[in-house]
Design an enzyme around this catalytic site. Structure first.
Site, PDB file in Angstrom:
ATOM      1  N   GLU A 116     -40.902 -51.755  13.310  1.00 50.17           N
ATOM      2  CA  GLU A 116     -40.422 -52.471  14.530  1.00 50.17           C
ATOM      3  C   GLU A 116     -39.365 -51.722  15.468  1.00 50.17           C
ATOM      4  O   GLU A 116     -38.224 -51.424  14.567  1.00 50.17           O
ATOM      5  CB  GLU A 116     -40.156 -53.851  14.114  1.00 50.17           C
ATOM      6  CG  GLU A 116     -40.088 -54.808  15.335  1.00 50.17           C
ATOM      7  CD  GLU A 116     -39.804 -56.087  14.817  1.00 50.17           C
ATOM      8  OE1 GLU A 116     -39.444 -57.139  15.954  1.00 50.17           O
ATOM      9  OE2 GLU A 116     -39.830 -56.617  13.825  1.00 50.17           O
ATOM     10  N   SER A 130     -24.612 -35.009  20.379  1.00 49.45           N
ATOM     11  CA  SER A 130     -23.246 -35.012  20.262  1.00 49.45           C
ATOM     12  C   SER A 130     -23.186 -35.717  18.718  1.00 49.45           C
ATOM     13  O   SER A 130     -22.446 -35.401  18.095  1.00 49.45           O
ATOM     14  CB  SER A 130     -22.535 -35.928  20.866  1.00 49.45           C
ATOM     15  OG  SER A 130     -22.665 -37.207  21.339  1.00 49.45           O
ATOM     16  N   GLN A 147     -17.206 -43.811  19.128  1.00 46.91           N
ATOM     17  CA  GLN A 147     -17.402 -44.447  17.887  1.00 46.91           C
ATOM     18  C   GLN A 147     -18.597 -44.228  17.015  1.00 46.91           C
ATOM     19  O   GLN A 147     -18.565 -44.102  15.957  1.00 46.91           O
ATOM     20  CB  GLN A 147     -17.413 -46.093  18.037  1.00 46.91           C
ATOM     21  CG  GLN A 147     -15.921 -46.628  18.464  1.00 46.91           C
ATOM     22  CD  GLN A 147     -14.745 -46.473  17.575  1.00 46.91           C
ATOM     23  OE1 GLN A 147     -14.853 -46.788  16.482  1.00 46.91           O
ATOM     24  NE2 GLN A 147     -13.902 -45.665  18.035  1.00 46.91           N
ATOM     25  N   HIS A 173     -28.188 -46.722  17.159  1.00 47.96           N
ATOM     26  CA  HIS A 173     -28.594 -47.432  18.373  1.00 47.96           C
ATOM     27  C   HIS A 173     -27.363 -47.781  19.001  1.00 47.96           C
ATOM     28  O   HIS A 173     -26.523 -48.494  18.427  1.00 47.96           O
ATOM     29  CB  HIS A 173     -29.519 -48.656  17.936  1.00 47.96           C
ATOM     30  CG  HIS A 173     -29.896 -49.305  19.161  1.00 47.96           C
ATOM     31  ND1 HIS A 173     -30.746 -48.760  20.131  1.00 47.96           N
ATOM     32  CD2 HIS A 173     -29.653 -50.568  19.872  1.00 47.96           C
ATOM     33  CE1 HIS A 173     -31.154 -49.381  21.119  1.00 47.96           C
ATOM     34  NE2 HIS A 173     -30.382 -50.500  21.033  1.00 47.96           N
TER      35      HIS A 173
HETATM   36  C1  GAR Z   1     -26.391 -42.089  21.406  1.00 47.06           C
HETATM   37  O1  GAR Z   1     -25.570 -42.917  22.279  1.00 47.06           O
HETATM   38  C2  GAR Z   1     -27.479 -42.932  20.743  1.00 47.06           C
HETATM   39  O2  GAR Z   1     -26.887 -43.948  20.077  1.00 47.06           O
HETATM   40  C3  GAR Z   1     -28.444 -43.173  21.758  1.00 47.06           C
HETATM   41  O3  GAR Z   1     -28.709 -42.060  22.311  1.00 47.06           O
HETATM   42  C4  GAR Z   1     -27.328 -41.345  22.283  1.00 47.06           C
HETATM   43  C5  GAR Z   1     -27.537 -40.000  21.889  1.00 47.06           C
HETATM   44  O4  GAR Z   1     -26.496 -39.118  22.317  1.00 47.06           O
HETATM   45  N1  GAR Z   1     -29.803 -43.544  21.149  1.00 47.06           N
HETATM   46  C6  GAR Z   1     -30.706 -44.388  21.372  1.00 47.06           C
HETATM   47  O5  GAR Z   1     -30.706 -45.105  22.530  1.00 47.06           O
HETATM   48  C7  GAR Z   1     -31.858 -44.667  20.609  1.00 47.06           C
HETATM   49  N2  GAR Z   1     -32.789 -45.795  21.133  1.00 47.06           N
HETATM   50  P1  GAR Z   1     -26.417 -37.748  21.564  1.00 47.06           P
HETATM   51  O6  GAR Z   1     -27.470 -37.041  21.861  1.00 47.06           O
HETATM   52  O7  GAR Z   1     -25.106 -36.980  22.375  1.00 47.06           O
HETATM   53  O8  GAR Z   1     -26.268 -37.857  20.219  1.00 47.06           O
END
Ligand code: GAR
Length: 198
Positions: free
Chosen positions: A147, A13, A177, A113
């Site tokens: 890191e 998304s 958001q 993140h």
């Molecule tokens: C999002 O919430 C992103 O911030 C998170 O995975 C989701 C992906 O949603 N990322 C992490 O946790 C990375 N460590 P999406 O595939 O619908 O964009």
């Protein structure tokens, strides 16, 4: 033309939000930039369909088909580099990257993140924020360094944690958001880049 390559693992998304922003904001004309490809480590990542429907080339590299993390990352780099990328955007790409990969894209690799970094790097961020009794949660766009979930912060959004929130309700509020800040951060990065090489 500046090439943006987006890496996803799941629903994609955030990738879709960036693609829509590029279309609606006419990035090709205004920023001389385009989403050149969307790559996934999972063939069933739903976001691949969205990318294809929007005319963006896609490719899948299944990490399970490689004998080591290094071998997967080397193949992934070769695939990404076919696009001569100016910016590599991690958008829910759920793989830990090798130091070699991170070094190869140093200064042109960003991630989103779902927490207010430096709080809650790693997984299960929403449940951890709830368990800690936080009053606010959010999301962070940051440069990727060796890191995990560190690196210079480029954008953040804050959302309140409401009574009765679960990890699912909080995640949905944060995700909406994310869809605002990630396209803006990518556009800002691309325009700064244009000015610095103009
Ligand atoms: C999002 O919430 C992103 O911030 C998170 O995975 C989701 C992906 O949603 N990322 C992490 O946790 C990375 N460590 P999406 O595939 O619908 O964009």
């Amino acid at each position: 033309m500046k090439n943006i390559v987006i890496l996803i693992s799941g629903s994609g998304s955030n990738m879709a939000a960036i693609v829509r922003a590029a279309e609606q904001g006419r990035w090709a004309e205004r920023l001389n930039a385009r989403v050149a490809a969307v790559l996934s480590n999972r063939a069933d990542a739903q976001g691949l369909v969205f990318a294809q429907e929007h005319g963006i080339p896609t490719a899948v590299l299944d990490h399970k088909a490689f004998p080591s993390r290094e071998a997967f990352d080397a193949a992934l780099m070769a695939e990404i580099d076919q696009q001569a990328p100016d910016l590599v955007v991690l958008a829910g790409f759920m793989r830990i990257l090798t130091p070699g990969f991170v070094a190869h894209y140093a200064g042109r690799l960003i991630n989103i993140h779902p927490s207010l970094l430096p709080a809650f790097p790693g997984l299960n961020t929403h449940q951890r924020a709830l368990d800690a009794g936080c009053r606010f949660a959010g999301a962070t766009v940051h440069q990727v360094t060796a890191e995990l979930d560190h690196g210079q912060i480029l954008a953040q959004a804050v959302v309140p944690i409401l009574p009765g929130d679960t990890a699912a309700t909080l995640s949905a509020r944060v995700l909406s958001q994310e869809h605002q800040i990630y396209p803006r951060a990518v556009a800002a990065w691309i325009s700064d880049f244009s000015q610095s090489v103009a």
